[in-house]
Design a protein around this motif. Structure first.
Motif, PDB file in Angstrom:
ATOM      1  N   LYS A  83      41.924  33.438  38.484  1.00 38.37           N
ATOM      2  CA  LYS A  83      43.631  33.017  38.677  1.00 38.37           C
ATOM      3  C   LYS A  83      44.116  34.119  39.594  1.00 38.37           C
ATOM      4  CE  LYS A  83      43.539  31.440  33.911  1.00 38.37           C
ATOM      5  NZ  LYS A  83      43.790  31.791  32.410  1.00 38.37           N
ATOM      6  N   GLU A  84      45.459  33.905  39.947  1.00 40.50           N
ATOM      7  CA  GLU A  84      46.230  34.868  40.940  1.00 40.50           C
ATOM      8  C   GLU A  84      46.868  35.554  39.773  1.00 40.50           C
ATOM      9  OE1 GLU A  84      46.457  34.495  44.596  1.00 40.50           O
ATOM     10  OE2 GLU A  84      44.252  34.012  43.706  1.00 40.50           O
ATOM     11  N   GLU A  85      46.246  36.436  39.202  1.00 44.79           N
ATOM     12  CA  GLU A  85      46.884  37.110  38.214  1.00 44.79           C
ATOM     13  C   GLU A  85      46.015  38.400  37.655  1.00 44.79           C
ATOM     14  OE1 GLU A  85      47.795  34.306  35.025  1.00 44.79           O
ATOM     15  OE2 GLU A  85      46.029  35.123  33.896  1.00 44.79           O
ATOM     16  N   LEU A  86      46.694  39.490  37.370  1.00 48.11           N
ATOM     17  CA  LEU A  86      46.066  40.816  36.830  1.00 48.11           C
ATOM     18  C   LEU A  86      46.207  40.651  35.204  1.00 48.11           C
ATOM     19  CD1 LEU A  86      48.050  43.292  39.048  1.00 48.11           C
ATOM     20  CD2 LEU A  86      45.695  42.636  38.979  1.00 48.11           C
ATOM     21  N   LYS A  87      45.018  40.954  34.822  1.00 46.89           N
ATOM     22  CA  LYS A  87      44.926  41.128  33.071  1.00 46.89           C
ATOM     23  C   LYS A  87      44.891  42.510  32.803  1.00 46.89           C
ATOM     24  CE  LYS A  87      42.611  39.340  29.266  1.00 46.89           C
ATOM     25  NZ  LYS A  87      41.018  38.808  28.758  1.00 46.89           N
ATOM     26  N   LEU A  88      45.396  43.165  31.825  1.00 50.57           N
ATOM     27  CA  LEU A  88      45.494  44.581  31.316  1.00 50.57           C
ATOM     28  C   LEU A  88      44.137  44.866  30.924  1.00 50.57           C
ATOM     29  CD1 LEU A  88      46.860  47.413  30.698  1.00 50.57           C
ATOM     30  CD2 LEU A  88      47.742  46.636  28.572  1.00 50.57           C
ATOM     31  N   GLY A  89      43.563  46.146  31.332  1.00 49.40           N
ATOM     32  CA  GLY A  89      41.947  46.370  31.018  1.00 49.40           C
ATOM     33  C   GLY A  89      42.241  47.608  29.834  1.00 49.40           C
ATOM     34  N   PRO A  90      41.403  48.450  30.078  1.00 51.62           N
ATOM     35  CA  PRO A  90      41.505  49.767  29.009  1.00 51.62           C
ATOM     36  C   PRO A  90      42.774  50.520  29.518  1.00 51.62           C
ATOM     37  CG  PRO A  90      39.189  49.287  29.731  1.00 51.62           C
ATOM     38  CD  PRO A  90      39.900  48.369  30.597  1.00 51.62           C
ATOM     39  N   TYR A  91      43.506  51.293  28.520  1.00 57.09           N
ATOM     40  CA  TYR A  91      44.404  52.141  29.105  1.00 57.09           C
ATOM     41  C   TYR A  91      44.706  53.041  27.984  1.00 57.09           C
ATOM     42  CZ  TYR A  91      47.611  49.474  25.522  1.00 57.09           C
ATOM     43  OH  TYR A  91      48.036  48.797  24.401  1.00 57.09           O
ATOM     44  N   VAL A  92      45.749  54.195  28.204  1.00 52.15           N
ATOM     45  CA  VAL A  92      46.131  54.985  27.071  1.00 52.15           C
ATOM     46  C   VAL A  92      47.680  54.983  27.286  1.00 52.15           C
ATOM     47  CG1 VAL A  92      44.032  56.173  26.468  1.00 52.15           C
ATOM     48  CG2 VAL A  92      45.697  57.103  28.304  1.00 52.15           C
ATOM     49  N   GLY A  93      48.297  55.428  26.248  1.00 51.35           N
ATOM     50  CA  GLY A  93      49.714  55.399  26.431  1.00 51.35           C
ATOM     51  C   GLY A  93      50.438  54.310  25.586  1.00 51.35           C
ATOM     52  N   ASP A 136      51.508  60.002  32.111  1.00 42.47           N
ATOM     53  CA  ASP A 136      52.078  59.766  30.646  1.00 42.47           C
ATOM     54  C   ASP A 136      51.249  58.452  30.304  1.00 42.47           C
ATOM     55  OD1 ASP A 136      53.801  61.793  30.025  1.00 42.47           O
ATOM     56  OD2 ASP A 136      54.844  61.509  32.004  1.00 42.47           O
ATOM     57  N   TRP A 137      51.256  57.248  31.273  1.00 43.21           N
ATOM     58  CA  TRP A 137      50.504  56.176  30.981  1.00 43.21           C
ATOM     59  C   TRP A 137      49.504  55.905  31.898  1.00 43.21           C
ATOM     60  CZ3 TRP A 137      49.050  51.371  32.433  1.00 43.21           C
ATOM     61  CH2 TRP A 137      48.799  50.315  31.667  1.00 43.21           C
ATOM     62  N   VAL A 138      48.227  55.700  31.416  1.00 44.21           N
ATOM     63  CA  VAL A 138      47.171  55.474  32.481  1.00 44.21           C
ATOM     64  C   VAL A 138      46.330  54.365  32.136  1.00 44.21           C
ATOM     65  CG1 VAL A 138      44.881  56.644  33.499  1.00 44.21           C
ATOM     66  CG2 VAL A 138      47.145  58.036  32.792  1.00 44.21           C
ATOM     67  N   GLY A 139      46.342  53.423  32.999  1.00 39.69           N
ATOM     68  CA  GLY A 139      45.484  51.949  32.518  1.00 39.69           C
ATOM     69  C   GLY A 139      44.872  51.320  33.876  1.00 39.69           C
ATOM     70  N   PHE A 140      44.114  50.385  33.569  1.00 41.64           N
ATOM     71  CA  PHE A 140      43.277  49.473  34.584  1.00 41.64           C
ATOM     72  C   PHE A 140      43.938  48.251  34.459  1.00 41.64           C
ATOM     73  CE2 PHE A 140      40.693  53.290  34.392  1.00 41.64           C
ATOM     74  CZ  PHE A 140      40.351  53.418  35.806  1.00 41.64           C
TER      75      PHE A 140
END
Ligand code: SME
Length: 150
Positions: free
Chosen positions: A50-60, A39-43
């Motif tokens: 940095k010791e963190e994740l950043k949202l990339g392309p996604y749909v949802g 239902d929600w798909v993203g990278f």
């Protein structure tokens, strides 16, 4: 069933005319359109040094969680563990970041480039406990293909 999507994944990713960003968005669309419980798909990708994740392309649905510190939530745990994380029931998880109340389950598979964990694919499902080893193997394939264009 999932294996039948592999040629389409490869075709989308090998389309050098499009930017990497557009190809990844197209890939997210393919997955969410083709698999009814995706239902929600993203990278998410490591945010520089940095010791963190950043949202990339996604749909949802748009999410407020565009930055996730390592260790936080399912995604942040996978950034440290380097292992797939399958969550059959998100309500049973203590270290979980809720994006939408409709989400029942989640799968996160790390993405490696030259052996380094540089990000992940994250899929939320509104269906309880839908993910099997077939999903894990398929998403490992997807991430291997993605790593080749990064
Ligand atoms: N549920 C994730 C946060 C990201 S959203 O699902 C888009 C987590 O616990 O890390």
């Amino acid at each position: 069933m999932l294996a039948s999507l592999k040629p389409k994944v490869t075709t989308i990713l090998s389309n050098n005319v499009e930017s990497v960003e557009n190809r990844l968005t197209e890939l997210c669309k393919l997955l969410s359109d083709s698999v009814e419980y995706y239902d929600w798909v993203g990278f998410y990708f490591k945010n520089g040094d940095k010791e963190e994740l950043k949202l990339g392309p996604y749909v949802g649905e748009p999410t407020d969680h565009t930055i996730i510190p390592f260790g936080k939530g399912i995604c942040g745990q996978v950034a440290l563990s380097n292992e797939n994380f399958v969550v059959p029931d998100v309500a049973a998880q203590d270290n979980y970041i809720a994006c939408s109340i409709t989400v029942k389950s989640e799968i996160v598979v790390p993405l490696f480039k030259n052996g380094e964990n540089i990000g992940q694919i994250d899929i939320d499902s509104n269906t309880p406990d839908p993910f099997t080893e077939e999903d894990e193997r398929f998403l490992e394939f997807v991430n291997q293909e993605v790593s080749q264009i990064l």
